[in-house]
Design an enzyme around this catalytic site. Structure first.
Site, PDB file in Angstrom:
ATOM      1  CG  ASP A   1      -0.262   0.116   2.534  1.00 16.92           C
ATOM      2  OD1 ASP A   1       0.705  -0.643   2.748  1.00 16.92           O
ATOM      3  OD2 ASP A   1      -0.680   0.937   3.374  1.00 16.92           O
TER       4      ASP A   1
ATOM      5  CD  GLU B   1       4.256   0.438   6.898  1.00 17.51           C
ATOM      6  OE1 GLU B   1       5.169   0.703   7.679  1.00 17.51           O
ATOM      7  OE2 GLU B   1       3.848   1.262   6.028  1.00 17.51           O
TER       8      GLU B   1
END
Length: 418
Positions: free
Chosen positions: A88, A183
């Protein structure tokens, strides 16, 4: 060692530029996991590429985690080592429509990004650019972040996997690969299956400057403040309305101006940072992140924030609020100090690449922070990116190639010591 350093057929830059064009922005307001389904678009691509390399067990689970195994090619008893990166990108800046650009043979000039000429990566303001003379510097085009955090790490692990699968003369134990979602919003390892992963130790490829390895992070909490105002038709509001949005705005304006913020702190100083505000007259929400290298300081920072909220709310009769603290991650040094051999191998691997190893503390966190406390001690190795979470983000091809070699040396040093 000479065999590894003689490798020239890297694909890391090409992989990276392909990966950053896949929008994987995570969403802190989402209640699903992963927070955005589009993160799986990249994860599915990675699985297919791993399968094409011959990594036969590569797969994506329903929660967005990629697991894969490179089998051992040694008879020695070697710990199982995991390499981890996150797919991400930060919601702080758009990751939609990233156009990666290569500034070949960089010579120290300011880099003006073509899609917004007001975005300039200035040599004087980015001191690590002095180490990039002659390198190929990759940026976005000026309207998005680049995504080096952490698609540089993803690309490095993928290229290292390819090289290990095609060069069996590089000896290593069993290697696990883990790619995580979310994350950037502090939830990257919420549902990772460590038993299935089956690793003894790990390394996240999520650091910055080439040659660095980090064994200390912030400890981190999130705070959400919900403010209940009093909503009245504005034509009849005198003496009655209490705007929750105005309360929220006053809380933000009452924060310390010369300390306890990201823009006024450095090194191991902590901070309280508002990173979201939403709502209206009736209800408003404020989101904060609270950070400090010393875990015990978090409580003091949160008490100071709560005191500010109390003082502001007293000025608005009838207004109420809730104050919710959520633990995000803790300083991984508390765990890594119990396993010094992990850092010893990482430092030796960086040295063998030809870089001067630098042990660092990071003003942030990685998946390794929480993985360490979950039972997988996991320092953070450089991936080469700089100026994360913004339009000036950049990385050099040569630094990414050094990171690939570092991965190869890490597994080879573990095998030597097996």
């Amino acid at each position: 060692m000479s065999l590894i350093n003689s490798i020239k057929d890297f694909t890391v830059a090409e992989r990276f530029m392909r990966y950053v064009q896949v929008d994987t922005e995570s969403d802190p307001s989402s209640t699903s996991f992963p927070s955005t389904e589009k993160q799986k678009d990249l994860s599915r691509l990675l699985v297919q590429e791993l399968l094409d390399m011959g990594v036969s067990d590569a797969h994506l689970d329903e929660l967005g985690y990629v697991y894969a195994t490179i089998p051992s090619n040694t008879e020695k008893d070697v710990p199982v080592i995991c390499f981890c990166s996150h797919v991400d990108t930060s919601p702080d800046c758009s990751g939609n429509g990233v156009k990666p650009l290569v500034h070949a043979n960089y010579q120290g000039q300011d880099i003006i990004l073509p899609d917004d000429n007001s975005v300039v990566i200035r040599f004087a303001e980015h001191p690590d650019l002095k180490n990039q003379i002659g390198h190929d510097v990759i940026t976005a085009s000026g309207t998005t972040l680049l995504g080096a955090d952490d698609k540089a790490g993803v690309a490095e692990i993928m290229d290292a996997a390819r090289l290990l699968m095609s060069n069996p003369e590089i000896k290593h134990g069993e290697i696990k690969i883990l790619f995580t979602p979310d994350e950037e919003i502090g939830q990257g390892v919420n549902h990772v299956d460590l038993k299935k992963l089956g690793a003894d130790f790990g390394y996240t490829m999520d650091g910055e400057k080439a040659g660095t390895i980090e064994d200390e992070t912030f400890s981190a909490d999130a705070v959400r403040i919900k403010i209940q105002g009093i909503s009245v038709h504005p034509g009849f509001a005198k003496g009655k309305m209490q705007s929750a949005l105005k309360v929220a705005a006053q809380i933000v304006s009452s924060l310390p101006k010369d300390r306890l913020s990201p823009e006024t702190t450095a090194k191991k100083e902590g901070f309280v940072h508002p990173n979201g505000i939403s709502g209206g007259v009736d209800m408003a929400e404020l989101d904060f992140i609270v950070r400090d290298h010393n875990t015990s300081n978090l409580e003091a920072h949160e008490l100071e924030l709560r005191t500010i909220v109390d003082e502001v709310v007293k000025q608005f009769p009838g207004v109420t609020y809730t104050f919710t603290v959520q633990e995000q991650y803790r300083n991984m040094k508390e765990v890594l100090d119990q396993h010094p051999e992990i850092m010893d191998v990482g430092l030796e691997a960086i040295k063998r690449v030809g870089l001067t190893p630098e042990r660092r503390s990071i003003r942030g966190g990685t998946d390794g922070s929480r993985l360490s406390f979950m039972g997988l001690p996991c320092p953070n190795v450089f991936a080469g990116g700089h100026a994360f979470h913004g339009k000036m983000e950049w990385v050099s091809r040569q630094d990414m190639e050094k990171a690939v070699l570092t991965i190869l040396h890490i597994v080879n040093v573990w095998e030597e010591r097996g």
